[in-house]
Scaffold this motif. Structure first.
Motif, mmCIF file in Angstrom:
data_model
loop_
_atom_site.group_PDB
_atom_site.id
_atom_site.type_symbol
_atom_site.label_atom_id
_atom_site.label_comp_id
_atom_site.label_asym_id
_atom_site.label_seq_id
_atom_site.Cartn_x
_atom_site.Cartn_y
_atom_site.Cartn_z
ATOM 1 N N ASP A 1 -31.490 7.284 35.988
ATOM 2 C CA ASP A 1 -32.074 8.320 35.127
ATOM 3 C C ASP A 1 -31.118 8.877 34.081
ATOM 4 O O ASP A 1 -31.352 9.954 33.536
ATOM 5 N N ILE A 2 -30.046 8.145 33.781
ATOM 6 C CA ILE A 2 -29.198 8.541 32.657
ATOM 7 C C ILE A 2 -28.594 7.300 32.008
ATOM 8 O O ILE A 2 -28.008 6.450 32.690
ATOM 9 N N ALA A 3 -28.779 7.205 30.691
ATOM 10 C CA ALA A 3 -28.297 6.049 29.942
ATOM 11 C C ALA A 3 -27.258 6.477 28.925
ATOM 12 O O ALA A 3 -27.269 7.608 28.419
ATOM 13 N N VAL A 4 -26.350 5.561 28.628
ATOM 14 C CA VAL A 4 -25.342 5.765 27.590
ATOM 15 C C VAL A 4 -25.873 5.132 26.311
ATOM 16 O O VAL A 4 -26.086 3.920 26.248
ATOM 17 N N VAL A 5 -26.094 5.956 25.296
ATOM 18 C CA VAL A 5 -26.702 5.496 24.050
ATOM 19 C C VAL A 5 -25.643 5.445 22.954
ATOM 20 O O VAL A 5 -24.897 6.405 22.742
ATOM 21 N N THR A 6 -25.584 4.315 22.259
ATOM 22 C CA THR A 6 -24.656 4.114 21.154
ATOM 23 C C THR A 6 -25.453 3.831 19.877
ATOM 24 O O THR A 6 -26.684 3.686 19.918
ATOM 25 N N PRO A 7 -24.795 3.716 18.729
ATOM 26 C CA PRO A 7 -25.534 3.428 17.490
ATOM 27 C C PRO A 7 -26.341 2.132 17.522
ATOM 28 O O PRO A 7 -27.298 1.979 16.745
ATOM 29 N N ASP A 8 -25.996 1.212 18.416
ATOM 30 C CA ASP A 8 -26.682 -0.088 18.456
ATOM 31 C C ASP A 8 -27.695 -0.198 19.586
ATOM 32 O O ASP A 8 -28.297 -1.261 19.775
#
Length: 318
Positions: free
Chosen positions: A69-76
């Motif tokens: 239930d937690i994701a690491v989001v980057t520009p891509d």
């Protein structure tokens, strides 16, 4: 006791080394926390950004997950998703050479959200959390005539209320924007007064475009509107318009066509509170404690509303 020339919110964060600034209500809420987050970054603090996400976090690859239930989001991240505020913010951060990771919480109930917060707090050794609401419905006790959209906001409050962190604070930005969702801002002021009596209100300050952080906030909102033209943030668009000195029925998106807006300087105010105080005054927080799904939160609030005697809307007589 804080001196008048000092800001109580930042005084409370002075000793913190690693701060989490998190959007409480989903969508573009984390943008409302940008002025605070950028100010802390400019003062040399380690800052992590997170947001309760309305995007399809559960569909991201496993390698993007920090924990369930937690994701690491980057520009891509997830270029196929047209609406992804966390990725849009990561892209803006990269453009301005800031750390460009934004964490996205799944839209879940209190128990899994608390577990996700714990994982994030432990991973980055967080010693202060600033939970940000774009709007004021996070301050609703539950017995008001209209609650706005409280499910995500109060799920976030309940999740953090059960975690021991040296500092847990709430910032509410955008006074007046929730009128569209039936919130009486006369009752908002009544609630703030009660929080002041409880010792949980830390005062307010405005986001000014004459500051570096205010100018960057306006730029970030414009970038988000450009990247998400079909679903721009009405809340942050209103706040940014207020920061730039706009007033009245300022139409900046077709989403508000047919509605009369009242953009005004009060929308640029950041009201700050102790999270424990806000949690303590919520009348139904115990009823959502054991939830695992967001629809369980909605059902619990609906049942509570059937039982409670509501306070009538209160006009501001000015």
């Amino acid at each position: 006791m804080t001196a008048l020339h000092a800001n109580p919110l930042f005084t409370r964060l002075e000793s913190a080394e690693s701060v989490l600034v998190a959007g409480a209500g989903g969508g573009f809420d984390i943008y409302a926390g940008l002025p605070v987050a950028l100010s802390l970054l400019h003062r040399g603090k380690r800052v992590q950004l997170a947001n309760l996400s309305f995007s399809a976090v559960e569909g991201l690859p496993l390698e993007s997950r920090l924990a369930p239930d937690i994701a690491v989001v980057t520009p891509d991240t997830a270029p196929h998703q047209a609406y992804f505020p966390e990725r849009t913010l990561a892209q803006w951060l990269a453009l301005h050479r800031y750390p460009s990771t934004v964490h996205a919480f799944g839209r879940v109930g209190v128990q899994p959200l608390r577990a996700a917060y714990r994982a994030l707090i432990e991973r980055y050794e967080i010693d202060a959390v600033v939970l940000v609401d774009g709007g004021t419905d996070i301050l609703m006790r539950g017995d008001e005539s209209g609650l706005g959209t409280p499910e995500e906001d109060l799920t976030s409050v309940a999740a953090l209320a059960g975690i021991d962190v040296p500092e847990r604070l709430i910032v509410s930005v955008g006074f007046g924007v929730d009128a569209y969702h039936g919130v009486s801002h006369g009752l908002v002021l009544e609630n703030i007064a009660a929080l002041e009596r409880d010792g949980a209100y830390l005062g307010a300050f405005s986001v000014s475009r004459s500051t570096r952080e205010g100018a960057l906030f306006v730029d970030a909102v414009a970038h988000a509107q450009e990247c998400t033209p079909d679903h721009p943030s009405i809340v942050n668009g209103s706040i940014a318009a207020a920061v730039q000195g706009s007033f009245g029925d300022v139409q900046f998106t077709s989403r508000t066509r047919g509605s009369e807006l009242f953009v005004n300087p009060l929308m640029s105010l950041c009201f700050a509170f102790e999270l424990e105080g806000v949690a303590r005054r919520c009348l139904y927080l115990d009823r959502i404690e054991d939830t695992h799904l967001i629809r369980q939160v909605s059902s619990a609030i609906e049942l509570f509303r059937e039982e409670v005697r509501t306070r009538a809307s209160r006009r501001i007589p000015h």
